[in-house]
Design a protein around this motif. Structure first.
Motif, PDB file in Angstrom:
ATOM      1  N   ILE A   1      37.787  16.343 -77.572  1.00 25.24           N
ATOM      2  CA  ILE A   1      36.263  16.981 -77.457  1.00 25.24           C
ATOM      3  C   ILE A   1      37.679  18.422 -77.707  1.00 25.24           C
ATOM      4  O   ILE A   1      37.466  18.816 -76.558  1.00 25.24           O
ATOM      5  N   GLY A   2      37.967  19.105 -78.493  1.00 24.70           N
ATOM      6  CA  GLY A   2      38.339  20.466 -78.603  1.00 24.70           C
ATOM      7  C   GLY A   2      39.407  20.662 -79.433  1.00 24.70           C
ATOM      8  O   GLY A   2      39.876  20.563 -80.306  1.00 24.70           O
ATOM      9  N   GLU A   3      40.448  19.687 -78.419  1.00 31.17           N
ATOM     10  CA  GLU A   3      42.448  19.926 -78.948  1.00 31.17           C
ATOM     11  C   GLU A   3      41.801  19.339 -80.145  1.00 31.17           C
ATOM     12  O   GLU A   3      42.807  19.524 -80.979  1.00 31.17           O
ATOM     13  N   GLY A   4      41.665  18.313 -80.933  1.00 35.12           N
ATOM     14  CA  GLY A   4      41.794  17.396 -81.788  1.00 35.12           C
ATOM     15  C   GLY A   4      41.695  17.795 -82.722  1.00 35.12           C
ATOM     16  O   GLY A   4      42.423  18.645 -83.362  1.00 35.12           O
ATOM     17  N   PRO A   5      39.910  18.666 -83.313  1.00 35.95           N
ATOM     18  CA  PRO A   5      39.973  19.575 -84.465  1.00 35.95           C
ATOM     19  C   PRO A   5      40.581  20.406 -84.470  1.00 35.95           C
ATOM     20  O   PRO A   5      41.283  21.764 -85.374  1.00 35.95           O
ATOM     21  N   MET A   6      40.903  21.231 -83.246  1.00 38.45           N
ATOM     22  CA  MET A   6      42.057  22.104 -82.442  1.00 38.45           C
ATOM     23  C   MET A   6      43.201  22.171 -83.751  1.00 38.45           C
ATOM     24  O   MET A   6      43.783  23.075 -83.851  1.00 38.45           O
ATOM     25  N   ALA A   7      44.242  21.012 -82.721  1.00 38.25           N
ATOM     26  CA  ALA A   7      45.236  20.900 -83.613  1.00 38.25           C
ATOM     27  C   ALA A   7      45.066  20.581 -84.925  1.00 38.25           C
ATOM     28  O   ALA A   7      45.958  21.090 -85.581  1.00 38.25           O
ATOM     29  N   LEU A   8      43.611  20.370 -85.425  1.00 43.81           N
ATOM     30  CA  LEU A   8      43.721  20.046 -86.852  1.00 43.81           C
ATOM     31  C   LEU A   8      44.402  21.428 -87.203  1.00 43.81           C
ATOM     32  O   LEU A   8      44.673  21.609 -88.661  1.00 43.81           O
ATOM     33  N   ILE A   9      43.337  22.551 -86.656  1.00 41.31           N
ATOM     34  CA  ILE A   9      43.432  23.453 -87.738  1.00 41.31           C
ATOM     35  C   ILE A   9      44.606  24.433 -87.344  1.00 41.31           C
ATOM     36  O   ILE A   9      44.699  25.224 -88.435  1.00 41.31           O
TER      37      ILE A   9
END
Lengths: 197, 566
Positions: B378-386
């Motif tokens: 939650i949060g970290e995954g998509p953030m890493a992708l961005i």
């Protein structure tokens, strides 16, 4: 940020944290209340009673070593349900290979199999939880002659019993065919008991 | 065949349902009326009044970060106290004792960073009180903190010349109130109906058929397990996660918990697009995730179905690798759980990681080292992708000689340095600590397996700590000073280098003006860009780990096929 602002934020921080703590206490108690009233059997651990004595849980495997009972899978924690765990031995572990060699030998000699017979994987490899309640149908049938002999029951009757205890795929889709060892052994006790009377 | 179709169907249906739910999430965090408003809005207002929160004031990114860090620090201190005092606190029916200090530090930090590195055995070492005030409290807080960070980043793309990024308290309260409470209340009951325990009884004493005694554990397990699944934290109630018959009692639970694991992370991707007012972003994020998801699928299937030739030689039928696996699930179901459980950094697993085939563990490590962008924590995954998007835009900009831009914002030096640093930090913390610990005598002493498998154990431990996945190969003796004290810095570095960098980037994005789309814009949803991102994922993260992977799992695979044991 000035000092007052920091103090105000700190107060918010503590209060909000306190609310989350309250929530974390209230939520499990609420769910427990609902679960225990609507699904008491599952909520308490699917416990099995024989003549009023608690003998175990339908979901938790149990240790069987006597030739008169069907044996479950090897367990790295000896079926200690308050300390579950697997062996955590890797696929190239020499220790694992030694254990498996021993178990294969034991399964062959206990059940009177020829020295080059292959044995089902689930009967000689430890489960992930150490509490696996199931074995495969093949592993159960393999033990039928031994159990029948130890119980003095006709092999056919025991085989029918095993056959009746094969659990199919859930809803015909999920999982695989398996036998619950504890339930099978309880039924086996009943069968032997009724024969004795 | 039906089984494979059912698993395929549940993933597809979850991803489809993620759209309406993602729109709902976007409304929640914009403060717009939504389905739950009539019910929850009065409670939300009450919380603001009690805690003295002004819902209309906003914070700069620096204040947002400071508040977040302060709140997390309180969490660590509180969790540490609970663990150090659990022996004397109430609700301790099986009489566990308090944690040693290093063990308590490790567990507290792992809960707060959403790593949930479970260096203890839940049923043996934790009281019901610690499960609730330790694990469950952080099951609410840590994913919510991740949640608000991605909300801030997504929202910043739709702001123009705005000095503030949002209000931490408001975002946080909304995450718990509108997301975690309703989901937890609804989704917990299917689990219990299948046999997950939920009670406050002392451990039941069973008299086994052979005359032995067996203690049947209990406790408020379902309420913790539900959050372990939907919050991607993997704080398993029982020692061995979803392998335990009380956590994953039937093949049916195995199937529908796939949806639990994927639902919220997939919805977050949809929410990002709504908050950033850019449908293309959702398309691009989803495409990259799906491409990576499909890419990691084949190897575990190949490896596990192949069986172990060493076992076959000993007379095991087909050499089937049943070690560390459960009889109620088919091999297919085990492998699906490995992929779906590990790709989003959830860490729930049915197979024991230490006993899976070398190429399976290679895939798991790959999914972890790339920062778990496949739906993700939650949060970290998509953030890493961005962050990957930003780096890719920069590289694409260099190649074409254009100023890189992302979602209508110019990407400048500051953002590129920050995004790059975020990857460097997590790779550095996992590789360096692995190297330092593996050459020490104390490090060698905690290994559970010898040979290349031992190196894999150590590498996986520190990688999983750095990416906040939190699962490890159980053979490693994790409750030792060296592991207890070496992993928390990795967890902190890994988590906050991603989250805080994200909020910092949000700060500068919110301040920038929007630039109109022109012919010079590289659209993020184009196949070209998506392929480029996948390449960048491989080049930046996977290649860092390739050298150590060759002497870990890959070497073990080769030696296994040639019949070597250790």
């Amino acid at each position: 940020m000035d000092k007052n602002e920091i103090l105000r934020e700190a107060k918010t921080c503590v209060l909000l944290f306190g609310l989350v703590c309250l929530l974390s206490l209230a939520y499990p108690f609420f769910v427990t209340f609902v679960a225990e009233t609507t699904m008491p059997n599952q909520a308490h651990g699917s416990l099995l009673y024989v003549n009023g004595t608690l003998v175990g849980s339908e979901l938790i495997g149990q240790k069987f070593t006597s030739p008169a009972y069907f044996h479950g899978r090897p367990s790295a924690v000896d079926y200690n349900a308050s300390n579950s765990g697997g062996s955590n031995l890797g696929p190239t572990s020499a220790k694992l290979m030694d254990q498996v060699r021993e178990r294969v030998k034991q399964v062959r000699s206990e059940n009177g199999l020829p020295a080059n017979a292959t044995v089902p994987a689930d009967l000689v490899l430890a489960s992930g939880s150490g509490l696996d309640p199931h074995i495969s149908a093949a592993s159960a049938f393999l033990q039928v002659p031994r159990v029948a002999k130890a119980r003095g029951l006709p092999e056919f009757d025991v085989r029918v019993l095993v056959d009746r205890h094969i659990e199919p795929l859930q809803f015909g889709i999920f999982g695989q065919e398996r036998v619950n060892v504890l339930k099978l052994n309880i039924a086996l006790d009943e069968l032997a008991g009724s024969r004795m009377r | 065949m039906l089984q494979e179709l059912a698993y395929f169907a549940v993933i597809v249906v979850t991803l489809i349902l993620a759209f309406p739910y993602g729109w709902h999430l976007a409304k929640v965090f914009k403060g717009e009326p939504n389905l739950l408003t009539p019910l929850l809005r009065p409670i939300e207002r009450g919380i603001y009044r009690v805690c003295g929160i002004n819902e209309f004031s906003e914070m700069t990114w620096k204040k947002y970060v400071a508040t977040l860090v302060g709140f997390e620090t309180l969490g660590v201190v509180f969790a540490f106290m609970i663990l150090s005092l659990q022996g004397v606190l109430p609700l301790n029916p099986h009489g566990v004792s308090s944690f040693r200090w290093d063990w308590a530090v490790n567990s507290a930090i792992s809960w707060v960073t959403n790593t949930n590195w479970i260096a203890y055995s839940g049923e043996r070492d934790l009281s019901y009180m610690s499960q609730m005030l330790g694990v469950l409290v952080e099951d609410y807080i840590s994913p919510s903190v991740g949640f608000v960070a991605i909300v801030v980043l997504a929202r910043s793309f739709s702001r123009k010349h705005c000095p503030t990024v949002g209000n931490f308290w408001v975002d946080f309260t909304r995450a718990i109130l509108y997301v975690w409470i309703p989901l937890g209340l609804i989704l917990v009951f299917p689990l219990i109906s299948q046999g997950v325990v939920q009670n406050f009884d002392p451990y039941a004493v069973a008299h086994t058929l052979e005359g032995g005694v067996q203690l049947i554990p209990g406790g408020p397990a379902a309420t913790i397990i539900i959050y372990q699944l939907i919050c991607e934290d993997g704080a398993n109630y029982f020692a061995n996660s979803m392998a335990h018959p009380f956590e994953n009692p039937t093949p049916f639970t195995n199937w529908f918990t796939m949806a639990y694991i994927l639902f919220v992370p997939a919805s977050i991707v949809v929410m990002i697009g709504k908050l950033a007012i850019s449908r293309d972003t959702t398309k691009a994020l989803f495409s990259v995730m799906l491409v990576l998801f499909i890419l990691v699928m084949p190897l575990p299937f190949y490896a596990e179905n192949q069986g172990n030739p060493l076992l076959e030689k000993l007379g095991v039928q087909g050499g089937v690798n049943m070690e560390g696996k459960e009889m109620r699930f088919s091999m297919f179901e085990h492998i699906m759980y490995i992929i779906v459980g590990m790709a989003p950094a959830n860490g729930s697993t049915v197979s024991q990681h230490d006993s899976v085939m070398p190429l399976t563990i290679l895939t798991i490590i790959f999914m972890v080292v790339i920062g778990a962008p496949i739906f993700g924590c939650i949060g970290e995954g998509p953030m890493a992708l961005i962050h990957y998007f930003i780096v890719t835009m920069f590289i694409a900009g260099l190649m074409t000689g254009r100023t890189p831009e992302l979602i209508g914002k110019k990407v400048e030096l500051r953002e590129i340095i920050l995004a790059g640093a975020s990857f460097l930090f997590s790779s550095f913390s996992s590789l360096m600590t692995t190297a330092i610990v593996i050459v020490s005598a104390a490090g060698m002493a905690v290994l559970g397996n010898a040979g290349p498998h031992g190196l894999t154990e150590m590498l996986f431990a520190f990688t999983s700590a750095s990416i906040n996945n939190g699962s490890f190969m159980g053979g490693l003796n994790v409750n030792s000073y060296i592991i207890n004290l070496m992993t928390p810095p990795c967890m902190i570095l890994g988590r906050y280098s991603t989250l805080l960098v994200g909020i910092a980037i949000a700060g500068s994005m919110a301040r920038k003006g929007q630039i109109p789309i022109s012919a010079a814009t590289l659209p993020v949803a184009s196949p070209l860009f998506i392929i480029a991102v996948v390449f960048v994922v491989f080049v930046i993260s996977a290649l860092c780990f390739f050298p150590v992977a060759t002497i870990g799992p890959i070497l073990e695979h080769l030696l296994m096929t040639s019949g070597r044991t250790f």
